[in-house]
Design a protein around this motif. Structure first.
Motif, mmCIF file in Angstrom:
data_model
loop_
_atom_site.group_PDB
_atom_site.id
_atom_site.type_symbol
_atom_site.label_atom_id
_atom_site.label_comp_id
_atom_site.label_asym_id
_atom_site.label_seq_id
_atom_site.Cartn_x
_atom_site.Cartn_y
_atom_site.Cartn_z
ATOM 1 N N GLN A 123 37.609 47.930 41.127
ATOM 2 C CA GLN A 123 36.622 47.713 40.067
ATOM 3 C C GLN A 123 36.219 46.241 40.009
ATOM 4 O O GLN A 123 35.045 45.929 39.805
ATOM 5 C CB GLN A 123 37.187 48.160 38.720
ATOM 6 N N LEU A 124 37.169 45.334 40.208
ATOM 7 C CA LEU A 124 36.851 43.911 40.204
ATOM 8 C C LEU A 124 35.953 43.551 41.385
ATOM 9 O O LEU A 124 35.022 42.760 41.252
ATOM 10 C CB LEU A 124 38.133 43.075 40.247
ATOM 11 N N ARG A 125 36.230 44.137 42.553
ATOM 12 C CA ARG A 125 35.376 43.865 43.716
ATOM 13 C C ARG A 125 33.952 44.351 43.487
ATOM 14 O O ARG A 125 32.982 43.682 43.847
ATOM 15 C CB ARG A 125 35.975 44.505 44.967
ATOM 16 N N GLU A 126 33.810 45.531 42.872
ATOM 17 C CA GLU A 126 32.471 46.051 42.571
ATOM 18 C C GLU A 126 31.742 45.125 41.599
ATOM 19 O O GLU A 126 30.559 44.853 41.765
ATOM 20 C CB GLU A 126 32.573 47.455 41.989
ATOM 21 N N LEU A 127 32.452 44.646 40.589
ATOM 22 C CA LEU A 127 31.852 43.735 39.622
ATOM 23 C C LEU A 127 31.446 42.421 40.280
ATOM 24 O O LEU A 127 30.348 41.908 40.039
ATOM 25 C CB LEU A 127 32.819 43.477 38.472
ATOM 26 N N GLU A 128 32.310 41.889 41.143
ATOM 27 C CA GLU A 128 31.979 40.651 41.846
ATOM 28 C C GLU A 128 30.769 40.846 42.760
ATOM 29 O O GLU A 128 29.912 39.964 42.869
ATOM 30 C CB GLU A 128 33.182 40.167 42.654
ATOM 31 N N ASN A 161 35.464 34.990 34.698
ATOM 32 C CA ASN A 161 36.208 34.026 35.519
ATOM 33 C C ASN A 161 37.475 33.555 34.805
ATOM 34 O O ASN A 161 38.523 33.398 35.429
ATOM 35 C CB ASN A 161 35.326 32.830 35.881
ATOM 36 N N LEU A 162 37.389 33.343 33.503
ATOM 37 C CA LEU A 162 38.561 32.944 32.722
ATOM 38 C C LEU A 162 39.622 34.042 32.746
ATOM 39 O O LEU A 162 40.813 33.768 32.946
ATOM 40 C CB LEU A 162 38.155 32.623 31.288
ATOM 41 N N ALA A 163 39.204 35.283 32.552
ATOM 42 C CA ALA A 163 40.154 36.399 32.565
ATOM 43 C C ALA A 163 40.813 36.538 33.936
ATOM 44 O O ALA A 163 42.018 36.820 34.030
ATOM 45 C CB ALA A 163 39.447 37.692 32.186
ATOM 46 N N LYS A 164 40.051 36.316 34.968
ATOM 47 C CA LYS A 164 40.596 36.401 36.328
ATOM 48 C C LYS A 164 41.644 35.307 36.558
ATOM 49 O O LYS A 164 42.714 35.576 37.111
ATOM 50 C CB LYS A 164 39.444 36.276 37.320
ATOM 51 N N ARG A 165 41.346 34.085 36.116
ATOM 52 C CA ARG A 165 42.307 32.988 36.259
ATOM 53 C C ARG A 165 43.570 33.251 35.448
ATOM 54 O O ARG A 165 44.694 33.008 35.901
ATOM 55 C CB ARG A 165 41.683 31.663 35.833
ATOM 56 N N LEU A 166 43.407 33.766 34.228
ATOM 57 C CA LEU A 166 44.566 34.078 33.393
ATOM 58 C C LEU A 166 45.413 35.186 34.006
ATOM 59 O O LEU A 166 46.647 35.154 33.927
ATOM 60 C CB LEU A 166 44.118 34.464 31.981
ATOM 61 N N GLU A 185 45.744 35.760 37.224
ATOM 62 C CA GLU A 185 46.475 35.135 38.329
ATOM 63 C C GLU A 185 47.647 34.304 37.804
ATOM 64 O O GLU A 185 48.741 34.308 38.387
ATOM 65 C CB GLU A 185 45.535 34.267 39.155
ATOM 66 N N ARG A 186 47.441 33.614 36.700
ATOM 67 C CA ARG A 186 48.524 32.819 36.104
ATOM 68 C C ARG A 186 49.652 33.727 35.624
ATOM 69 O O ARG A 186 50.832 33.408 35.780
ATOM 70 C CB ARG A 186 48.002 31.981 34.945
ATOM 71 N N MET A 187 49.283 34.850 35.021
ATOM 72 C CA MET A 187 50.296 35.792 34.545
ATOM 73 C C MET A 187 51.110 36.333 35.711
ATOM 74 O O MET A 187 52.344 36.456 35.613
ATOM 75 C CB MET A 187 49.619 36.934 33.787
ATOM 76 N N ASP A 188 50.457 36.633 36.824
ATOM 77 C CA ASP A 188 51.189 37.077 38.019
ATOM 78 C C ASP A 188 52.177 36.006 38.478
ATOM 79 O O ASP A 188 53.319 36.313 38.826
ATOM 80 C CB ASP A 188 50.211 37.404 39.158
ATOM 81 N N THR A 189 51.744 34.765 38.475
ATOM 82 C CA THR A 189 52.614 33.663 38.902
ATOM 83 C C THR A 189 53.808 33.518 37.974
ATOM 84 O O THR A 189 54.942 33.376 38.429
ATOM 85 C CB THR A 189 51.814 32.344 38.950
ATOM 86 N N VAL A 190 53.565 33.559 36.682
ATOM 87 C CA VAL A 190 54.659 33.427 35.711
ATOM 88 C C VAL A 190 55.644 34.580 35.884
ATOM 89 O O VAL A 190 56.867 34.373 35.879
ATOM 90 C CB VAL A 190 54.108 33.378 34.268
ATOM 91 N N GLU A 191 55.147 35.794 36.047
ATOM 92 C CA GLU A 191 56.030 36.941 36.224
ATOM 93 C C GLU A 191 56.849 36.807 37.504
ATOM 94 O O GLU A 191 58.034 37.143 37.517
ATOM 95 C CB GLU A 191 55.235 38.239 36.226
ATOM 96 N N ARG A 192 56.239 36.318 38.576
ATOM 97 C CA ARG A 192 56.976 36.119 39.827
ATOM 98 C C ARG A 192 58.079 35.073 39.647
ATOM 99 O O ARG A 192 59.205 35.248 40.126
ATOM 100 C CB ARG A 192 56.032 35.685 40.944
#
Length: 98
Positions: A82-87, A44-49, A51-58
């Motif tokens: 792969q993330l959907r399968e893991l979830e 969950n932490l990696a997923k949030r990070l 998303e934050r990286m995408d926002t910063v890059e945008r």
């Protein structure tokens, strides 16, 4: 006397040592529920990070036209699959635990 010691060593001590370490190996090979909780938190932490990286890059890309994102592929479908399968696996695991 030496023959008795040799027989005891071969037929009792040696199998006991082997079985002891086989049991240790089998119990350490599986992850505990604490490990699963930690892995879920890290996921969950990696997923949030991410998303934050995408926002910063945008944000940086909108301010600077020369900006090139560090990631080669933005929001890759292969990664998302792969993330959907893991979830899905995590949801199934939670459902079976209840």
């Amino acid at each position: 006397m030496e023959e008795v010691f040799a027989v005891v060593a071969i037929f009792i001590a040696l199998p006991w040592i082997v079985m002891h370490y086989v049991t240790k190996w089998k119990t350490s090979a599986s992850i505990t529920s604490d490990d699963e909780v930690l892995l879920e938190e890290l996921y969950n932490l990696a997923k949030r990070l991410d998303e934050r990286m995408d926002t910063v890059e945008r944000l940086v890309a909108s301010d600077n036209a020369d900006f090139k994102p560090a990631r080669l592929v933005h929001d890759s479908e292969v990664d998302n699959q792969q993330l959907r399968e893991l979830e899905q696996m995590m949801a199934e695991k939670k459902g079976s635990m209840k």
